[in-house]
Design an enzyme around this catalytic site. Structure first.
Site, PDB file in Angstrom:
ATOM      1  CE  LYS A 192       8.342   5.795  -7.728  1.00  0.00           C
ATOM      2  NZ  LYS A 192       7.847   4.867  -6.685  1.00  0.00           N
TER       3      LYS A 192
ATOM      4  NE  ARG B  62      -2.309   1.439  -6.360  1.00  0.00           N
ATOM      5  CZ  ARG B  62      -1.946   1.127  -5.119  1.00  0.00           C
ATOM      6  NH1 ARG B  62      -2.847   1.142  -4.143  1.00  0.00           N
ATOM      7  NH2 ARG B  62      -0.698   0.811  -4.850  1.00  0.00           N
TER       8      ARG B  62
END
Length: 500
Positions: A280, A354
């Site tokens: 990130k 996920r």
């Protein structure tokens, strides 16, 4: 803070401060009119001089009003009488509590429950007031050497004009206090720094809860157990971290039938998410400690369930993990075999939540759940789509979706349904595996939900993407505790319908 309800004649109420509403054009509410009569027109004379117009949220604090037994009277503007809606009522309560905290009053008698709020009853007005007051008094100063001075206000009593509403009002207090405590517990956990709050810390909170109540059992799955089961997607996310991935399971048995199928709540618990190899940007990366707000929500809801002794069987799962950069980290291009047997091509290691959830959603099939709801700070795309006011929701079962929407409306903790249509599933096609872990840039929140739906075919399921609602980034920084209130309301509704 302590909260009470009572019903009694205004002229006999002795309090440090009485709170009453005034509408626009200096129109008195019923209680304000009574106060004015008791004071022989003292209040109306003040208002005629322009001290308060009655606009929403305006406050006027009066001292030693003639013939009033209370030391102070706080008048709060309520806007136009026929336009008083939920949003305005919440602003009125916020400004009231803030004003009371500044008066030096230790306790107050609040008559704002007499206000007619569009579509809302006394139960709702009291519960909202309790939750708002608790939230306004919240501080997280565990790691500050100098603590903030605590608020002086210690008790609010809600005076009910109709004695027939006392029972529902007491119920509102009970629910509001329990939910407010659950929200606080979720916020406290989510606000913890990631060097302390790791998967082991989440596990310790699960055991702490179990040790506090005989209706709770806690168990923890570690790396070796998950490996033997084949939870390879879950383990891949955490393999770059020095902190072991741990899945904590909190089982509550409150139903009279111990074999009644449970409601399962799954919380994404990424205690820190660097993004992994797909790292990130450094700007605001510190906020990635909030990537475990789903797990914090589940923990907070389980606290509410315990407090209210809900007659349901409920399982809360804290899917703890940490996504870090290391030579052992999983990579873009890896193909993972999930617990379900389906394979996933990793295109982006920052789409890790996920992967943790897909194995967790498969694992919980063994509980034969009636309903499964996962809560996750899953996608930035949901923030773009819905902002910071609505939680995104997807479901494979319309009645469940409707139940959650109704609970959100009741709790004032809003969600918005998103589709799970086949067109979005095509975005997950892979040339070398059953699916990819990300789709295209468009509709990212939906493709993430579609990915999860491939692991939920054996039960009724809903997915809550709380990326936009779980924490504040600017004003009042920190965790919000959402959607503890909505999920608690859903479970309260369920407990009523299941036990009729």
């Amino acid at each position: 803070m302590d909260f009470r309800v009572k019903s009694g004649r205004l002229e006999k109420q002795r309090s440090a401060c009485i709170v009453a509403g005034v509408f626009e054009s200096r129109q008195f509410s019923f209680i304000a009119e009574q106060l004015d009569k008791i004071s022989k027109g003292y209040i109306s004379a003040l208002l005629r001089s322009g001290e308060l117009e009655g606009q929403v949220g305006q406050v006027l604090l009066l001292y030693h009003v003639p013939y009033i037994m209370s030391k102070r009277v706080l008048l709060i503007g309520c806007g136009k009488k026929r336009e008083l809606d939920e949003r305005k009522y919440k602003k009125i309560i916020i400004n009231t509590v803030n004003a009371l905290n500044n008066t030096g009053s230790i306790e107050a008698m609040c008559f704002l429950t007499e206000l007619q709020v569009q579509g809302k009853n006394t139960y709702w007005k009291i519960r909202q007031a309790v939750e708002i007051a608790h939230n306004l008094c919240y501080t997280f100063d565990k790691f500050k050497k100098t603590k903030k001075i605590s608020y002086q206000l210690r008790r609010i009593t809600f005076n009910i004009t109709n004695r027939r509403e006392l029972t529902s009002s007491k119920c509102a207090l009970q629910h509001g206090i329990a939910i407010a405590a659950g929200i606080k517990a979720a916020k406290d956990l989510a606000n913890m720094p990631p060097n302390i709050c790791n998967s082991a810390y989440l596990a310790s909170k699960a055991h702490e809860l179990a040790n506090s109540n005989k209706h709770i059992n806690a168990s923890v799955l570690g790396k070796q157990q998950m490996k033997e089961l084949g939870m390879n997607a879950y383990l891949a996310v955490g393999q770059g971290s020095a902190n072991e991935s741990l899945m904590s399971i909190i089982e509550y048995q409150g139903h009279l039938d111990s074999k009644a199928r449970p409601i399962v709540l799954v919380g994404k618990g990424l205690t820190f998410d660097s993004g992994g190899i797909s790292i990130k940007p450094s700007n605001k990366m510190n906020e990635m400690k909030y990537d475990m707000c789903g797990a914090a929500t589940v923990y907070g809801v389980m606290r509410v369930v315990l407090s209210l002794n809900l007659p349901l069987n409920i399982i809360g799962v804290l899917a703890g993990c940490e996504n870090m950069v290391d030579s052992c980290s999983f990579r873009p291009g890896d193909v993972l075999t999930t617990l379900s047997g389906q394979t996933v091509e990793v295109l982006n290691t920052d789409a890790e939540g996920r992967l943790v959830l897909c194995d967790t959603l498969t694992y919980i099939e063994r509980f034969n759940p009636e309903i499964v709801i996962d809560i996750a700070t899953l996608t930035g795309a949901c923030v773009i789509a819905l902002g910071h006011h609505f939680t995104g929701m997807m479901s494979n079962h319309n009645p469940l979706s409707n139940e959650l929407s109704s609970a959100a409306e009741q709790a004032g903790d809003y969600i918005w349904p998103l589709p799970l249509s086949n067109e979005f599933h095509e975005e997950l096609d892979s040339h070398c595996a059953d699916m990819t872990n990300v789709g295209g840039s468009a509709g990212g929140a939906i493709t993430a939900g579609c990915f999860l739906s491939r692991f939920t075919s054996k039960y009724h399921w809903a997915h809550l993407d709380i990326a936009g609602t779980a924490w504040n980034t600017e004003k009042h920084q920190g965790a919000t505790g959402r959607p503890v209130a909505m999920l608690s309301q859903f479970l309260i509704n369920r407990s009523i319908s299941d036990n009729k």
